[in-house]
Design an enzyme around this catalytic site. Structure first.
Site, mmCIF file in Angstrom:
data_model
loop_
_atom_site.group_PDB
_atom_site.id
_atom_site.type_symbol
_atom_site.label_atom_id
_atom_site.label_comp_id
_atom_site.label_asym_id
_atom_site.label_seq_id
_atom_site.Cartn_x
_atom_site.Cartn_y
_atom_site.Cartn_z
ATOM 1 N N GLU A 11 32.952 -7.228 65.142
ATOM 2 C CA GLU A 11 32.859 -6.683 63.783
ATOM 3 C C GLU A 11 34.228 -6.403 63.180
ATOM 4 O O GLU A 11 34.453 -6.660 61.998
ATOM 5 C CB GLU A 11 32.035 -5.393 63.835
ATOM 6 C CG GLU A 11 31.823 -4.753 62.481
ATOM 7 C CD GLU A 11 31.011 -3.466 62.587
ATOM 8 O OE1 GLU A 11 30.663 -2.917 61.533
ATOM 9 O OE2 GLU A 11 30.742 -3.033 63.706
ATOM 10 N N ASP A 12 35.146 -5.873 63.997
ATOM 11 C CA ASP A 12 36.405 -5.347 63.455
ATOM 12 C C ASP A 12 37.633 -6.181 63.777
ATOM 13 O O ASP A 12 38.746 -5.818 63.395
ATOM 14 C CB ASP A 12 36.629 -3.920 63.982
ATOM 15 C CG ASP A 12 35.552 -2.957 63.492
ATOM 16 O OD1 ASP A 12 34.967 -3.228 62.437
ATOM 17 O OD2 ASP A 12 35.297 -1.939 64.172
#
Length: 724
Positions: free
Chosen positions: A94-95
């Site tokens: 996600e990051d």
């Protein structure tokens, strides 16, 4: 995002941002994992540190410290290496630019699947944060159905985030805390993970209501000396009796958490002093039979309170929790709450489904927790398939997460758990969706009861079905479980669609007839082209849209016959109204509504008016609004009642009566004697001698209405009755 283009980990070492935490994690893992699996977790850390390099948390720490802390929480539960690798990498997809393929290549498809299951959907665009959170939750639940370890990682992630919540802005703290108390703490409880649940509740309470948390915490910490002495006395007496019975045991006093005290104050409307004035103890013994031996021992020390004994060993909770609960008359007037369980039951109570990995080859308690969790998730998946949206699914799941449950028996003696306030109809749907859809009544402890009857623990329930029975909208008022609510809504939506298709078919046939054509005569290729132009996948969708007022039947008929564009009809092009009217039975209520301005009932002359989004609204032919509606002939639908009509219909009666006590009761009794229900009563005018009331009642047809009016007029206190 771009692919993970940095050099492979082995070729380019990166600075180690949290060596002490990683060493502590490795020491803990070496207690129960082989060396090669510990090295695998170390590789996951190195990949995670590389991916998160340069990223900081709100607190200013290196971001990788958070995934390591999550893995440490799971290591305390002694989870496997795959789960720990996924925990360390749970934010990487996600990051960071790290691709899923890299995780699969370095570890396994299972680890990649676990990471993906935990990953939120922040990269997609939603209307608002609420919808994004609901869709993220739905995705997590789907992943959880494939592998329970997804939710264990997510709960550990949420627990560490709650421990470090002070770095967030005040508004974010409140939002995250509320979500934790409403969703994640109940999920931990539903999965039997009481240790996680208790800390999530306490941290959520502190963030949401810091002052209340502080007041209650101070009171718990500053217990008066007299109370501490009383607690020690009770503990000593219980321990002496257990030793006398030669029972190997551990005995600990239990201190209630601030959150449990706060919720008990709210639910039972008690003061803080009243809630604190309760002693609690837990007795842990080696064997199941020793639990009952210990129960007899404590009952010989203090008398039990009647009706406060619960045997969760014989009848476990839905999350697999097992224990004996009893409440005793204490020596100082305060109740003494005692829980008695085995060592394995204690582990399952603390760890829930996570105990499955701790006790892979031992005992039945942990496997029971695992099985119950899988059953619950399976029901969730049934719910999500029928739910209309992620928000609806989330609302349904919240209902199932309420901890209070009732335990019921099938006629075969099987145990079923349902939410508090569940009815016989909830039970029917818990047995099977088809049983619920065809339920007509129930036998509770062999007594015949209606489906709306609320059930209590210990009852035996048998459902009576009939092939002709089917759900109605009122059934939604009788149920509390998400499975029942979703099944009823799904049935009604399907029924509404079928009704809409049928009515739309009749309306289009009528419009085509006015143009001296029919659906059978229109070439199939022209119909296919029309559906493509209007962007419908099937003819049924177009027919349903006609019934719902989103397409004018006359315009669709013109396009089918002449192949013309979908332009407004001119007065000259409007088809002549045919003499044939659409016959209705009253069962088409999914797409038909009856106008509140004139309340048509079977026997009245009627007409329909096509309203966009609402479908056909049925009016009486003498309704004052009809004159205005006839200015739009393309929206007017000639209608009539079929020979066989069903259902109840609302009617408003204006009744003039003498103004004296007891008149309302007399009129209501006359209506009831006519087998009619009263929806509402309203006084319109009132003076010293006369009152004018409006009764909203339900009737089947004009003849039934005439019978009601006749009975009311016979009353000596009635001066006149008029249908509004």
């Amino acid at each position: 995002m771009s692919s993970f283009s940095k050099p492979r980990l082995a070729e380019a070492p990166c600075p180690d941002p949290c060596p002490d935490e990683v060493e502590a994690l490795e020491r803990r893992l070496s207690d129960y994992l082989p060396a090669d699996q510990v090295r695998l977790v170390r590789r996951a850390y190195e990949m995670g540190a590389r991916a998160h390099e340069g990223q900081l948390r709100k607190s200013g720490e290196a971001y990788i410290t958070h995934p390591v802390a999550v893995a440490s929480l799971l290591a305390e539960l002694r989870l496997d290496a795959e789960t720990l690798c996924a925990a360390i990498l749970h934010d990487a997809l996600e990051d960071t630019p790290l691709p899923r393929s890299e995780i699969e290549r370095e570890f396994s498809p299972t680890v990649a699947e676990l990471v993906d299951g935990v990953t939120k959907l922040d990269k997609l665009h939603f209307r608002d944060r609420q919808e994004a959170a609901a869709e993220s939750f739905r995705k997590m639940m789907l992943a959880m159905a494939r592998d329970l370890r997804v939710i264990l990682i997510k709960l550990a992630d949420r627990l560490h985030n709650m421990r470090t919540l002070d770095a967030m802005a005040a508004e974010s703290r409140r939002r995250i805390a509320r979500e934790t108390l409403e969703i994640y703490a109940p999920i931990a409880q539903r999965l039997g993970m009481n240790k996680f649940k208790a800390e999530l509740q306490d941290l959520g309470f502190r963030a949401l209501h810091p002052t209340r948390h502080s007041v209650i915490s101070r009171r718990i910490a500053s217990q008066p000396v007299m109370r501490r002495e009383a607690l020690a006395t009770v503990e000593a007496q219980l321990a002496a009796r257990l030793a006398q019975e030669q029972l190997p045991h551990s005995l600990v006093s239990r201190v209630k958490s601030p959150w449990s005290i706060y919720t008990k104050m709210k639910q039972e409307h008690k003061s803080l002093d009243q809630v604190l004035d309760v002693f609690g103890f837990r007795i842990v013994v080696p064997e199941v039979m020793q639990c009952y031996h210990a129960l007899g021992a404590v009952h010989s020390v203090y008398k039990p309170l009647e009706g406060r004994f619960r045997d969760f060993i014989a009848i476990p909770k839905a999350n697999g929790y097992q224990s004996l609960h009893t409440v005793l008359f204490g020596p100082y007037g305060a109740p003494v709450e005692v829980q008695i369980r085995t060592e394995e039951m204690d582990q399952v109570a603390e760890r829930g489904v996570a105990a499955h990995w701790l006790y892979k080859n031992a005992g039945s308690g942990s496997s029971a927790a695992q099985t119950r969790a899988q059953d619950w998730i399976r029901n969730l998946m049934d719910t999500q398939q029928a739910a209309g949206s992620s928000l609806e699914f989330l609302d349904n799941v919240k209902v199932d997460l309420f901890p209070d449950e009732v335990y019921l028996f099938t006629p075969q003696g099987d145990i079923m758990a349902l939410p508090r306030n569940a009815t016989a109809l909830d039970f029917a749907y818990a047995v099977h969706t088809d049983v619920g859809n065809h339920a007509v009544a129930a036998r509770v402890d062999k007594k015949l009861v209606p489906l709306r009857t609320k059930l209590t623990s210990g009852q035996s329930v048998e459902i009576i079905t009939a092939p002709s029975a089917s759900p109605g909208p009122q059934w939604l008022e009788y149920v509390v479980s998400s499975k029942a609510r979703t099944a009823i809504r799904h049935f009604l939506k399907r029924l509404e669609h079928e009704d809409a298709v049928d009515l739309g078919h009749r309306m289009l046939d009528r419009a085509l007839e006015a143009m001296e054509s029919s659906l059978d005569r229109v070439p199939p290729d022209r119909i296919e082209q029309l559906l493509a132009d209007l962007r419908y996948r099937r003819l049924e969708e177009l027919l349903a849209d006609i019934a719902l007022g989103n397409r004018m039947p006359a315009q669709v008929a013109r396009m089918m016959v002449n192949g013309q564009d979908d332009l407004p009809l001119t007065d000259a092009e409007l088809p002549l109204a045919p003499t044939e009217r659409i016959m209705i039975t009253g069962n088409e209520r999914g797409v038909l509504s009856f106008a509140a301005c004139c309340h048509p009932i079977p026997g009245d002359e009627i007409m329909g008016y096509l309203s966009a989004g609402k479908g056909v609204v049925v009016h009486r032919a003498d309704c004052p609004n009809v004159t205005e509606y006839r200015k739009f002939p393309e929206r007017c639908v000639p209608m009539a009642w079929d020979r066989s009509v069903g259902g109840d219909y609302r009617v408003v009666l204006r009744i003039e009566v003498e103004n004296k006590p007891g008149v309302l009761a007399q009129v209501a009794a006359a209506v009831a004697e006519s087998n009619s229900n009263i929806d509402a009563v309203e006084y319109r005018e009132r003076d010293l001698t006369v009152s004018v009331m409006e009764f909203s009642i339900e009737v089947r047809h004009r003849k039934h209405l005439a019978d009601v009016i006749r009975r009311i007029r016979r009353l000596g206190v009635v001066h006149g009755v008029q249908r509004v």
